[in-house]
Motif scaffolding. Sequence first.
Motif, mmCIF file in Angstrom:
data_model
loop_
_atom_site.group_PDB
_atom_site.id
_atom_site.type_symbol
_atom_site.label_atom_id
_atom_site.label_comp_id
_atom_site.label_asym_id
_atom_site.label_seq_id
_atom_site.Cartn_x
_atom_site.Cartn_y
_atom_site.Cartn_z
ATOM 1 N N ILE A 141 0.840 -1.199 0.000
ATOM 2 C CA ILE A 141 0.000 0.000 0.000
ATOM 3 C C ILE A 141 0.877 1.252 0.000
ATOM 4 C CG2 ILE A 141 -1.631 1.339 1.389
ATOM 5 C CD1 ILE A 141 -2.861 -1.370 2.227
ATOM 6 N N MET A 142 1.911 1.261 0.790
ATOM 7 C CA MET A 142 2.800 2.411 0.843
ATOM 8 C C MET A 142 3.529 2.604 -0.506
ATOM 9 S SD MET A 142 2.284 3.789 3.694
ATOM 10 C CE MET A 142 3.613 4.935 3.886
ATOM 11 N N PHE A 143 3.902 1.511 -1.166
ATOM 12 C CA PHE A 143 4.570 1.585 -2.465
ATOM 13 C C PHE A 143 3.635 2.176 -3.524
ATOM 14 C CE2 PHE A 143 5.730 -0.372 -6.561
ATOM 15 C CZ PHE A 143 7.002 0.174 -6.695
ATOM 16 N N VAL A 144 2.395 1.727 -3.555
ATOM 17 C CA VAL A 144 1.421 2.234 -4.526
ATOM 18 C C VAL A 144 1.156 3.718 -4.260
ATOM 19 C CG1 VAL A 144 -0.981 2.067 -5.289
ATOM 20 C CG2 VAL A 144 0.382 -0.005 -5.000
ATOM 21 N N LEU A 145 1.045 4.095 -3.000
ATOM 22 C CA LEU A 145 0.825 5.486 -2.647
ATOM 23 C C LEU A 145 2.019 6.341 -3.072
ATOM 24 C CD1 LEU A 145 -1.019 7.523 -1.267
ATOM 25 C CD2 LEU A 145 0.115 6.999 0.879
ATOM 26 N N ALA A 146 3.235 5.838 -2.889
ATOM 27 C CA ALA A 146 4.435 6.562 -3.303
ATOM 28 C C ALA A 146 4.478 6.717 -4.826
ATOM 29 C CB ALA A 146 5.684 5.853 -2.797
ATOM 30 N N LEU A 147 4.092 5.685 -5.573
ATOM 31 C CA LEU A 147 4.045 5.781 -7.039
ATOM 32 C C LEU A 147 3.040 6.835 -7.485
ATOM 33 C CD1 LEU A 147 4.265 2.108 -8.345
ATOM 34 C CD2 LEU A 147 5.902 3.945 -8.709
ATOM 35 N N PHE A 148 1.886 6.824 -6.873
ATOM 36 C CA PHE A 148 0.853 7.806 -7.216
ATOM 37 C C PHE A 148 1.337 9.220 -6.913
ATOM 38 C CE2 PHE A 148 -2.827 10.399 -6.066
ATOM 39 C CZ PHE A 148 -3.496 10.377 -7.274
ATOM 40 N N THR A 149 1.982 9.417 -5.768
ATOM 41 C CA THR A 149 2.497 10.729 -5.399
ATOM 42 C C THR A 149 3.576 11.182 -6.385
ATOM 43 O OG1 THR A 149 2.056 10.204 -3.083
ATOM 44 C CG2 THR A 149 3.528 12.054 -3.513
ATOM 45 N N ALA A 150 4.464 10.287 -6.776
ATOM 46 C CA ALA A 150 5.511 10.630 -7.738
ATOM 47 C C ALA A 150 4.899 10.997 -9.091
ATOM 48 C CB ALA A 150 6.489 9.468 -7.887
ATOM 49 N N PHE A 151 3.900 10.260 -9.529
ATOM 50 C CA PHE A 151 3.221 10.554 -10.794
ATOM 51 C C PHE A 151 2.540 11.920 -10.727
ATOM 52 C CE2 PHE A 151 -0.605 10.337 -13.468
ATOM 53 C CZ PHE A 151 -0.002 10.182 -14.695
ATOM 54 N N ALA A 152 1.840 12.206 -9.637
ATOM 55 C CA ALA A 152 1.163 13.493 -9.480
ATOM 56 C C ALA A 152 2.185 14.633 -9.483
ATOM 57 C CB ALA A 152 0.342 13.497 -8.196
ATOM 58 N N PHE A 153 3.320 14.437 -8.832
ATOM 59 C CA PHE A 153 4.371 15.458 -8.810
ATOM 60 C C PHE A 153 4.907 15.724 -10.215
ATOM 61 C CE2 PHE A 153 8.906 16.465 -8.676
ATOM 62 C CZ PHE A 153 8.867 17.670 -7.982
ATOM 63 N N LEU A 154 5.195 14.656 -10.949
ATOM 64 C CA LEU A 154 5.731 14.813 -12.300
ATOM 65 C C LEU A 154 4.733 15.516 -13.216
ATOM 66 C CD1 LEU A 154 7.510 11.376 -12.815
ATOM 67 C CD2 LEU A 154 8.586 13.615 -12.564
ATOM 68 N N VAL A 155 3.484 15.148 -13.123
ATOM 69 C CA VAL A 155 2.464 15.765 -13.972
ATOM 70 C C VAL A 155 2.317 17.236 -13.631
ATOM 71 C CG1 VAL A 155 -0.015 15.817 -14.451
ATOM 72 C CG2 VAL A 155 1.208 13.652 -14.492
ATOM 73 N N HIS B 54 4.452 19.305 -12.393
ATOM 74 C CA HIS B 54 5.609 20.145 -12.683
ATOM 75 C C HIS B 54 6.028 20.153 -14.152
ATOM 76 C CE1 HIS B 54 5.935 20.390 -8.384
ATOM 77 N NE2 HIS B 54 6.869 21.322 -8.529
ATOM 78 N N TYR B 55 5.773 19.092 -14.876
ATOM 79 C CA TYR B 55 6.293 18.998 -16.237
ATOM 80 C C TYR B 55 5.238 19.037 -17.332
ATOM 81 C CZ TYR B 55 10.664 17.880 -13.976
ATOM 82 O OH TYR B 55 11.782 17.941 -13.203
ATOM 83 N N TYR B 56 3.986 18.810 -17.014
ATOM 84 C CA TYR B 56 2.953 18.818 -18.054
ATOM 85 C C TYR B 56 2.494 20.245 -18.293
ATOM 86 C CZ TYR B 56 -1.440 18.177 -20.478
ATOM 87 O OH TYR B 56 -2.457 18.265 -21.382
ATOM 88 N N LYS B 57 2.651 20.697 -19.501
ATOM 89 C CA LYS B 57 2.191 22.021 -19.907
ATOM 90 C C LYS B 57 1.272 21.838 -21.105
ATOM 91 C CE LYS B 57 5.013 24.124 -17.088
ATOM 92 N NZ LYS B 57 4.608 23.999 -15.730
ATOM 93 N N PRO B 58 -0.014 22.098 -20.934
ATOM 94 C CA PRO B 58 -0.921 21.920 -22.071
ATOM 95 C C PRO B 58 -0.602 22.931 -23.171
ATOM 96 C CG PRO B 58 -2.063 22.896 -20.206
ATOM 97 C CD PRO B 58 -0.686 22.550 -19.747
ATOM 98 N N PHE B 59 -0.971 22.577 -24.386
ATOM 99 C CA PHE B 59 -0.745 23.467 -25.515
ATOM 100 C C PHE B 59 -1.564 24.731 -25.337
ATOM 101 C CE2 PHE B 59 0.059 19.253 -27.367
ATOM 102 C CZ PHE B 59 1.348 19.468 -27.795
ATOM 103 N N ALA B 60 -0.982 25.834 -25.663
ATOM 104 C CA ALA B 60 -1.707 27.099 -25.587
ATOM 105 C C ALA B 60 -2.720 27.150 -26.722
ATOM 106 C CB ALA B 60 -0.731 28.266 -25.695
#
Length: 110
Positions: A17-31, A33-39
């Motif tokens: 459970i802690m591993f899945v939660l950590a993966l989800f948190t890492a994915f949310a962080f990456l999205v 900070h790095y996802y920029k929708p097209f203007a």
Amino acid sequence: MSDTTAQAPRPVSLVTIMFVLALFTAFAFLVSHYYKPFATVPQNQEAEHLPKDLAWKATPGSRRQALAELREKQTKQAASYGWVDQKTGVVQLPIERAMELTVQRYGAQK
């Protein structure tokens, strides 16, 4: 006899459970900070690189002109006689005349 007391969760399931939660948190962080929708381009800005058949969409003025021409054509069609398909005998009538003929035809059946 069987023991019906609740068992404590095993450490393996807590780690999972802690591993899945950590993966989800890492994915949310990456999205976040790095996802920029097209203007998107504002609707009233001039369009670029349009093919000739879509040139009427280039500016608000050309869209207004195309709409005015379309409405004028439709108004003329709604008020004139003409053939739609001469082979099958389909004609175009002014709206008022078509309503009169419809009332005559279906009003007589009552």
